[in-house]
Design a protein around this motif. Structure first.
Motif, PDB file in Angstrom:
ATOM      1  N   LEU A  34       0.846  -1.204   0.000  1.00 30.37           N
ATOM      2  CA  LEU A  34       0.000   0.000   0.000  1.00 30.37           C
ATOM      3  C   LEU A  34       0.880   1.254   0.000  1.00 30.37           C
ATOM      4  O   LEU A  34       0.647   2.198  -0.771  1.00 30.37           O
ATOM      5  N   ASP A  35       1.897   1.254   0.845  1.00 31.33           N
ATOM      6  CA  ASP A  35       2.781   2.416   0.918  1.00 31.33           C
ATOM      7  C   ASP A  35       3.618   2.566  -0.343  1.00 31.33           C
ATOM      8  O   ASP A  35       3.830   3.668  -0.837  1.00 31.33           O
ATOM      9  N   TRP A  36       4.091   1.445  -0.859  1.00 29.75           N
ATOM     10  CA  TRP A  36       4.887   1.519  -2.089  1.00 29.75           C
ATOM     11  C   TRP A  36       4.053   2.062  -3.247  1.00 29.75           C
ATOM     12  O   TRP A  36       4.572   2.716  -4.138  1.00 29.75           O
ATOM     13  N   SER A  37       2.762   1.768  -3.227  1.00 31.00           N
ATOM     14  CA  SER A  37       1.901   2.229  -4.327  1.00 31.00           C
ATOM     15  C   SER A  37       1.854   3.750  -4.393  1.00 31.00           C
ATOM     16  O   SER A  37       1.660   4.322  -5.460  1.00 31.00           O
ATOM     17  N   VAL A  38       2.055   4.409  -3.267  1.00 34.35           N
ATOM     18  CA  VAL A  38       2.003   5.873  -3.286  1.00 34.35           C
ATOM     19  C   VAL A  38       3.403   6.490  -3.260  1.00 34.35           C
ATOM     20  O   VAL A  38       3.637   7.532  -3.872  1.00 34.35           O
ATOM     21  N   ASP A  39       4.365   5.821  -2.626  1.00 36.47           N
ATOM     22  CA  ASP A  39       5.712   6.399  -2.508  1.00 36.47           C
ATOM     23  C   ASP A  39       6.629   5.992  -3.654  1.00 36.47           C
ATOM     24  O   ASP A  39       7.548   6.728  -3.989  1.00 36.47           O
ATOM     25  N   GLY A  40       6.416   4.822  -4.228  1.00 36.33           N
ATOM     26  CA  GLY A  40       7.407   4.257  -5.128  1.00 36.33           C
ATOM     27  C   GLY A  40       8.658   4.009  -4.310  1.00 36.33           C
ATOM     28  O   GLY A  40       8.583   3.511  -3.190  1.00 36.33           O
ATOM     29  N   HIS A  41       9.815   4.368  -4.834  1.00 40.30           N
ATOM     30  CA  HIS A  41      11.048   4.254  -4.044  1.00 40.30           C
ATOM     31  C   HIS A  41      11.560   5.635  -3.654  1.00 40.30           C
ATOM     32  O   HIS A  41      12.701   5.788  -3.262  1.00 40.30           O
ATOM     33  N   GLY A  42      10.698   6.640  -3.807  1.00 40.94           N
ATOM     34  CA  GLY A  42      11.117   8.002  -3.508  1.00 40.94           C
ATOM     35  C   GLY A  42      10.660   8.451  -2.139  1.00 40.94           C
ATOM     36  O   GLY A  42      10.474   7.637  -1.243  1.00 40.94           O
ATOM     37  N   ALA A  43      10.502   9.771  -1.984  1.00 42.93           N
ATOM     38  CA  ALA A  43      10.112  10.345  -0.696  1.00 42.93           C
ATOM     39  C   ALA A  43       8.668   9.977  -0.367  1.00 42.93           C
ATOM     40  O   ALA A  43       7.876   9.678  -1.268  1.00 42.93           O
ATOM     41  N   ARG A  45       4.910  10.384   0.344  1.00 40.98           N
ATOM     42  CA  ARG A  45       3.936  11.351  -0.169  1.00 40.98           C
ATOM     43  C   ARG A  45       2.617  11.203   0.563  1.00 40.98           C
ATOM     44  O   ARG A  45       2.196  10.085   0.897  1.00 40.98           O
ATOM     45  N   ALA A  46       1.985  12.346   0.783  1.00 39.95           N
ATOM     46  CA  ALA A  46       0.703  12.343   1.498  1.00 39.95           C
ATOM     47  C   ALA A  46      -0.371  11.657   0.661  1.00 39.95           C
ATOM     48  O   ALA A  46      -0.397  11.803  -0.566  1.00 39.95           O
ATOM     49  N   SER A  47      -1.239  10.915   1.303  1.00 42.39           N
ATOM     50  CA  SER A  47      -2.335  10.260   0.601  1.00 42.39           C
ATOM     51  C   SER A  47      -3.486   9.990   1.573  1.00 42.39           C
ATOM     52  O   SER A  47      -3.332   9.219   2.520  1.00 42.39           O
ATOM     53  N   THR A  48      -4.588  10.637   1.286  1.00 41.22           N
ATOM     54  CA  THR A  48      -5.782  10.421   2.117  1.00 41.22           C
ATOM     55  C   THR A  48      -6.302   8.990   1.938  1.00 41.22           C
ATOM     56  O   THR A  48      -6.780   8.375   2.894  1.00 41.22           O
ATOM     57  N   VAL A  49      -6.177   8.491   0.698  1.00 44.59           N
ATOM     58  CA  VAL A  49      -6.672   7.132   0.426  1.00 44.59           C
ATOM     59  C   VAL A  49      -5.883   6.109   1.247  1.00 44.59           C
ATOM     60  O   VAL A  49      -6.468   5.235   1.910  1.00 44.59           O
ATOM     61  N   VAL A  50      -4.547   6.240   1.222  1.00 47.25           N
ATOM     62  CA  VAL A  50      -3.708   5.292   1.963  1.00 47.25           C
ATOM     63  C   VAL A  50      -4.015   5.385   3.462  1.00 47.25           C
ATOM     64  O   VAL A  50      -4.139   4.358   4.150  1.00 47.25           O
ATOM     65  N   THR A  51      -4.151   6.614   3.958  1.00 54.36           N
ATOM     66  CA  THR A  51      -4.442   6.793   5.388  1.00 54.36           C
ATOM     67  C   THR A  51      -5.774   6.133   5.761  1.00 54.36           C
ATOM     68  O   THR A  51      -5.861   5.403   6.760  1.00 54.36           O
ATOM     69  N   THR A  52      -6.784   6.370   4.931  1.00 53.77           N
ATOM     70  CA  THR A  52      -8.104   5.795   5.220  1.00 53.77           C
ATOM     71  C   THR A  52      -8.059   4.265   5.161  1.00 53.77           C
ATOM     72  O   THR A  52      -8.576   3.589   6.057  1.00 53.77           O
ATOM     73  N   VAL A  53      -7.412   3.739   4.118  1.00 53.46           N
ATOM     74  CA  VAL A  53      -7.325   2.272   3.976  1.00 53.46           C
ATOM     75  C   VAL A  53      -6.541   1.673   5.150  1.00 53.46           C
ATOM     76  O   VAL A  53      -6.924   0.628   5.690  1.00 53.46           O
ATOM     77  N   ALA A  54      -5.466   2.355   5.554  1.00 56.10           N
ATOM     78  CA  ALA A  54      -4.650   1.844   6.668  1.00 56.10           C
ATOM     79  C   ALA A  54      -5.469   1.773   7.955  1.00 56.10           C
ATOM     80  O   ALA A  54      -5.383   0.795   8.706  1.00 56.10           O
TER      81      ALA A  54
END
Lengths: 105, 211
Positions: A34-43, A45-54
């Protein structure tokens, strides 16, 4: 003492516990994806979707721990309902705090 | 009637099951509270207290998400994941301990509770490793808001884990002698240990995973 047959516990409860553990572990590993889907291998990044799913996934895990590991499944209905209510309360408080913080700031 | 037989009595609607014997009487088990009800009051209170801490954390995080993300990147998601898997696995063994104790398999119960304790020690080791790593990188309780929450939440959880080791000690003490063994106390200790796991599941999600 210690000489009782292993089968006395029964294989069904053991298998059920193992399946629950596998599910909870899979959800835990799913967090990394889930985190890799939004961050990739970089910094990060904020994501409301990831936060809600988590948060929702954590609540699912909490409910499984209540029902299966803490054996609320076999407890009186009052305790079942109370723990379900607690999960909902925790979810409402956490999601409410997060979205209230976003709205206010 | 022995203590363990009394503790098993509510499991069946008919006669209490003898230790190591399948329950006699009616097949449909009665619904009983696992462990002592007082422990459940504590569990629900603890869950609410941690929800309050985590709610305040999320509220402040939403106000300054960029800064929180920057600090969050200093954590190791792998260590957090390993911590979580260790505690989940310890809960599985604790459940097996309760099942074995209920079936009268004392030696199996003892093995399972010892494995539970060892997994707890492994969790403790991982947590201390992460704390040391962060401290060496210059991050402390007062470094910034994120790390204040991080060290506060993981520190309070750490205290709960230490109390969990006491409950494991009580459990081992209970299991060692048949005459003082009480299934209710075994289950009460187990409920506390699962609570430590449950609280970590919430902390892990909110400190390591949310974005």
């Amino acid at each position: 003492m210690g000489t009782e047959p292993e089968a006395a516990i029964g294989t069904e409860p053991k298998r059920r516990a193992l399946l629950v553990w596998l599910l909870l572990s899979a959800i835990t590993l799913g967090y990394l994806a889930l985190d890799w889907s939004v961050d990739g291998h970089g910094a990060y990044r904020a994501s409301t979707v990831v936060t809600t799913v988590a948060i929702v996934a954590a609540l699912v895990k909490v409910r499984f721990i209540f029902r299966e590991f803490m054996r609320v499944r076999n407890a009186p209905v009052l305790l079942c309902r109370l723990t379900d209510l607690w999960v909902l309360l925790i979810g409402a408080a956490l999601l409410g705090s997060y979205f209230a913080g976003m709205a206010v700031h | 009637m022995t203590e363990i037989a009394r503790a098993e009595q509510p499991e069946t609607a008919g006669q209490p099951a003898a230790v190591g014997q399948p329950p006699a009487g009616e097949s449909k088990p009665a619904r009983v509270v696992p462990g002592q009800p007082d422990m459940w009051v504590l569990v629900l209170f603890e869950a609410l207290a941690f929800t309050a801490y985590l709610g305040v954390y999320l509220y402040h995080r939403a106000a300054d998400n960029a800064s929180f993300l920057q600090s969050q990147a200093q954590l190791s998601p792998w260590l957090g994941t390993i911590d979580t898997l260790l505690l989940l696995t310890s809960s599985l063994f604790m459940l097996r301990c309760v099942q074995a104790s209920r079936a009268g398999q004392v030696r199996a119960a003892m093995v399972n509770v010892v494995v539970t304790g060892l997994l707890g020690v492994a969790f403790l080791g991982c947590k201390v490793t992460e704390w040391v790593r962060l401290a060496r990188a210059g991050h402390g309780f007062t470094s910034n808001e994120f790390f204040t929450y991080y060290f506060f939440l993981t520190g309070i959880h750490f205290l709960h884990l230490l109390i969990g080791f006491v409950t494991i000690g009580v459990l081992v003490y209970q299991l060692r002698r048949r005459e003082r063994r009480s299934q209710e106390i075994v289950e009460t200790c187990a409920v506390y240990w699962h609570t430590v796991d449950l609280l970590w599941v919430l902390i892990f999600s909110l400190l390591y995973v949310v974005r």
